[in-house]
Design a protein around this motif. Sequence first.
Motif, PDB file in Angstrom:
ATOM      1  N   ASN A 191      14.586  35.916  15.182  1.00  0.00           N
ATOM      2  CA  ASN A 191      15.666  35.065  15.279  1.00  0.00           C
ATOM      3  C   ASN A 191      16.202  35.603  14.697  1.00  0.00           C
ATOM      4  O   ASN A 191      16.147  35.267  12.811  1.00  0.00           O
ATOM      5  CB  ASN A 191      14.879  33.556  15.526  1.00  0.00           C
ATOM      6  CG  ASN A 191      16.640  32.636  15.427  1.00  0.00           C
ATOM      7  OD1 ASN A 191      17.189  32.924  14.798  1.00  0.00           O
ATOM      8  ND2 ASN A 191      16.094  31.316  16.563  1.00  0.00           N
ATOM      9  N   ARG A 192      17.577  36.330  14.507  1.00  0.00           N
ATOM     10  CA  ARG A 192      18.503  37.324  13.872  1.00  0.00           C
ATOM     11  C   ARG A 192      18.747  36.243  12.968  1.00  0.00           C
ATOM     12  O   ARG A 192      19.566  35.698  11.690  1.00  0.00           O
ATOM     13  CB  ARG A 192      18.743  37.992  14.086  1.00  0.00           C
ATOM     14  CG  ARG A 192      19.046  39.299  14.149  1.00  0.00           C
ATOM     15  CD  ARG A 192      18.019  39.434  15.802  1.00  0.00           C
ATOM     16  NE  ARG A 192      18.952  38.795  16.525  1.00  0.00           N
ATOM     17  CZ  ARG A 192      20.089  39.562  17.528  1.00  0.00           C
ATOM     18  NH1 ARG A 192      20.711  40.159  17.131  1.00  0.00           N
ATOM     19  NH2 ARG A 192      20.416  38.559  18.506  1.00  0.00           N
ATOM     20  N   ILE A 193      19.310  35.462  13.753  1.00  0.00           N
ATOM     21  CA  ILE A 193      20.852  33.317  12.906  1.00  0.00           C
ATOM     22  C   ILE A 193      19.052  32.999  11.688  1.00  0.00           C
ATOM     23  O   ILE A 193      20.033  32.464  10.327  1.00  0.00           O
ATOM     24  CB  ILE A 193      20.450  32.935  14.138  1.00  0.00           C
ATOM     25  CG1 ILE A 193      21.574  33.156  15.043  1.00  0.00           C
ATOM     26  CG2 ILE A 193      21.065  31.399  12.791  1.00  0.00           C
ATOM     27  CD1 ILE A 193      22.082  32.377  15.903  1.00  0.00           C
ATOM     28  N   ILE A 194      18.220  32.523  11.951  1.00  0.00           N
ATOM     29  CA  ILE A 194      17.012  32.260  11.060  1.00  0.00           C
ATOM     30  C   ILE A 194      16.621  33.136   9.729  1.00  0.00           C
ATOM     31  O   ILE A 194      16.940  32.534   8.358  1.00  0.00           O
ATOM     32  CB  ILE A 194      15.807  31.998  11.645  1.00  0.00           C
ATOM     33  CG1 ILE A 194      15.897  30.902  13.009  1.00  0.00           C
ATOM     34  CG2 ILE A 194      14.813  31.937  10.513  1.00  0.00           C
ATOM     35  CD1 ILE A 194      14.120  30.399  13.589  1.00  0.00           C
ATOM     36  N   LEU A 200      27.573  36.444  11.408  1.00  0.00           N
ATOM     37  CA  LEU A 200      27.162  36.513  12.774  1.00  0.00           C
ATOM     38  C   LEU A 200      28.575  37.544  13.038  1.00  0.00           C
ATOM     39  O   LEU A 200      27.701  38.497  14.020  1.00  0.00           O
ATOM     40  CB  LEU A 200      27.649  35.706  13.771  1.00  0.00           C
ATOM     41  CG  LEU A 200      25.836  34.192  13.080  1.00  0.00           C
ATOM     42  CD1 LEU A 200      26.549  33.205  14.330  1.00  0.00           C
ATOM     43  CD2 LEU A 200      25.050  34.798  13.191  1.00  0.00           C
ATOM     44  N   LEU A 217      17.378  27.963  17.036  1.00  0.00           N
ATOM     45  CA  LEU A 217      17.264  26.872  15.648  1.00  0.00           C
ATOM     46  C   LEU A 217      18.317  25.652  15.411  1.00  0.00           C
ATOM     47  O   LEU A 217      17.429  25.101  14.729  1.00  0.00           O
ATOM     48  CB  LEU A 217      18.631  27.883  14.377  1.00  0.00           C
ATOM     49  CG  LEU A 217      19.007  27.210  13.348  1.00  0.00           C
ATOM     50  CD1 LEU A 217      17.637  27.389  12.748  1.00  0.00           C
ATOM     51  CD2 LEU A 217      19.848  28.212  12.505  1.00  0.00           C
ATOM     52  N   ILE A 254      26.036  41.292  13.541  1.00  0.00           N
ATOM     53  CA  ILE A 254      25.096  40.737  14.493  1.00  0.00           C
ATOM     54  C   ILE A 254      25.724  41.517  15.719  1.00  0.00           C
ATOM     55  O   ILE A 254      26.604  41.180  16.398  1.00  0.00           O
ATOM     56  CB  ILE A 254      24.363  39.867  14.333  1.00  0.00           C
ATOM     57  CG1 ILE A 254      23.836  39.236  13.573  1.00  0.00           C
ATOM     58  CG2 ILE A 254      23.174  40.080  15.508  1.00  0.00           C
ATOM     59  CD1 ILE A 254      23.063  37.765  13.332  1.00  0.00           C
ATOM     60  N   LEU A 281      22.421  36.073  21.144  1.00  0.00           N
ATOM     61  CA  LEU A 281      22.647  35.215  19.794  1.00  0.00           C
ATOM     62  C   LEU A 281      22.629  34.360  20.006  1.00  0.00           C
ATOM     63  O   LEU A 281      22.363  33.051  19.612  1.00  0.00           O
ATOM     64  CB  LEU A 281      24.247  36.015  19.154  1.00  0.00           C
ATOM     65  CG  LEU A 281      24.001  35.825  18.134  1.00  0.00           C
ATOM     66  CD1 LEU A 281      23.001  35.938  17.204  1.00  0.00           C
ATOM     67  CD2 LEU A 281      25.605  36.542  17.573  1.00  0.00           C
ATOM     68  N   ASN A 329      19.208  35.416   8.393  1.00  0.00           N
ATOM     69  CA  ASN A 329      20.091  34.593   7.621  1.00  0.00           C
ATOM     70  C   ASN A 329      20.897  33.235   6.907  1.00  0.00           C
ATOM     71  O   ASN A 329      21.081  32.991   6.142  1.00  0.00           O
ATOM     72  CB  ASN A 329      21.520  35.454   8.853  1.00  0.00           C
ATOM     73  CG  ASN A 329      22.214  36.453   9.039  1.00  0.00           C
ATOM     74  OD1 ASN A 329      21.224  37.697   9.232  1.00  0.00           O
ATOM     75  ND2 ASN A 329      23.384  36.781   9.185  1.00  0.00           N
ATOM     76  N   LEU A 345      27.000  32.706   8.049  1.00  0.00           N
ATOM     77  CA  LEU A 345      26.410  33.281   8.938  1.00  0.00           C
ATOM     78  C   LEU A 345      26.204  35.420   9.382  1.00  0.00           C
ATOM     79  O   LEU A 345      25.290  35.245   8.998  1.00  0.00           O
ATOM     80  CB  LEU A 345      25.246  32.312  10.532  1.00  0.00           C
ATOM     81  CG  LEU A 345      25.280  30.959   9.762  1.00  0.00           C
ATOM     82  CD1 LEU A 345      24.602  30.499  11.098  1.00  0.00           C
ATOM     83  CD2 LEU A 345      24.073  31.335   9.104  1.00  0.00           C
ATOM     84  N   ASP A 390      19.357  32.937  20.162  1.00  0.00           N
ATOM     85  CA  ASP A 390      18.542  32.712  18.873  1.00  0.00           C
ATOM     86  C   ASP A 390      19.670  30.919  18.406  1.00  0.00           C
ATOM     87  O   ASP A 390      18.697  29.742  17.201  1.00  0.00           O
ATOM     88  CB  ASP A 390      18.972  33.301  17.963  1.00  0.00           C
ATOM     89  CG  ASP A 390      18.570  34.654  17.576  1.00  0.00           C
ATOM     90  OD1 ASP A 390      17.608  34.687  18.890  1.00  0.00           O
ATOM     91  OD2 ASP A 390      18.810  35.957  17.301  1.00  0.00           O
TER      92      ASP A 390
END
Lengths: 241, 241
Positions: free
Chosen positions: A162-165, B88, B104, B91, B97, A167, B86, B100
């Motif tokens: 999970n890319r947000i976690i 984003l 979160l 990304i 996204l 970052n 973040l 994700d």
Amino acid sequence: MEDIKEDSGKTLVELTTDRIIDYITSRQLKPGDKVPTEAEFLDRFAVSRGTLREAFKVLIARNILESRQGAGTFISEKQGIPDDPLGLTFIYDDQMLALDMIDLRLMIEPKAAQLAAVNATEEQKQALIDMMKVLEDRISKGESYVAEDGKFHQLIAESTGNRIIGNLTYILFSSIEKNISLTLNNLSVSNTLYYHRRILKAILEGKIFDAYNAMTNHLSLIREYMIKADENSQNKIEEQS
Amino acid sequence: MEDIKEDSGKTLVELTTDRIIDYITSRQLKPGDKVPTEAEFLDRFAVSRGTLREAFKVLIARNILESRQGAGTFISEKQGIPDDPLGLTFIYDDQMLALDMIDLRLMIEPKAAQLAAVNATEEQKQALIDMMKVLEDRISKGESYVAEDGKFHQLIAESTGNRIIGNLTYILFSSIEKNISLTLNNLSVSNTLYYHRRILKAILEGKIFDAYNAMTNHLSLIREYMIKADENSQNKIEEQS
């Protein structure tokens, strides 16, 4: 040559920074990639040299670009993530800040460890093993290991898929380093060694409940220790008065 | 007049921004407070006017200061939280996204609702009631309610008593607004109305498990909807080929 129109009350510098960001994202440039020279951008955008330089300064201040002496301008390794993204510098009564942070970490990190036990690649697993060795080495020498501790947790966050976690955890740890002083003693050294090993083993073996529980215990015990330390200092103040 | 020494490889501009931040934090200035004029800072720090102006520009780019035409320079309402905290924007493959992000949010917001059910002040409860009315009004008129939806969740985060969760949620929602386009339809309108009411009721009545479960269901159903929508679009692509 493209023309920049003033609209939505934005200044020319703001419009120019937007255009440079568009340039970066449309080409999917990555950290470390070089961006065109001033002359090339001046050819592309109908702005003055002064405006372009201001825009570059703004993007450098926002950690989107970085300038390297004599080599040119590059996409920053910091990926646009600023120095104090949570704005903790401006939370003044910071007695409780460390506790607030551990409570937030308890919401995210046990589940992150669980995801890492399923999703970590072989490369990420090896990076965790290597970081564990560095951490053990620093602890055995009696050196500070706060940065390595943070990196170990950061690697887990990046292994979730999970890319947000990933970052977000980067943000949390840079905030901790900058704004929260964690006093560590022998109790938390043995906690760190024991639970980091347990978490690592669980991730390597793909055991999701072990990963979840080991991370929960690791952080909960730090939380207990912080409350205990706070009570002790309260008692000392009361004894003195 | 205090002297600024060059050390740790920082430029004079960086050292000057650090000093201005020290000035702000040591006086505990708050958003909207005015900071001294250029002349006053020049008196205080041994730097050139050019260096000071550069430092101001950096702090404005970092959303720590804001300049108001003719009125002077103030502590920014954005509290130093940047526009894309973040990272984003960088990304690129953003198909996943939104998923994700909801994963979160599922880690943080059910527990945040639970904390709000215990810790919300009367003022915060009233703000939630008012925001619910605005949200219902916009929905009944068939207008977009994405911003109000975000503010409702933001108010809950601020009612937890945990300041880091408040700031973090601000970051998450500004990231969503800027980087993730959420397509909403009738299903998610009725979900939003039903569960926002349930969450509000639970917080007002201090029912922690209701608050936790209502928030979990609210977000889980959005998650299901997103996966379903993704499968449908996949099926359409397959039918066409």
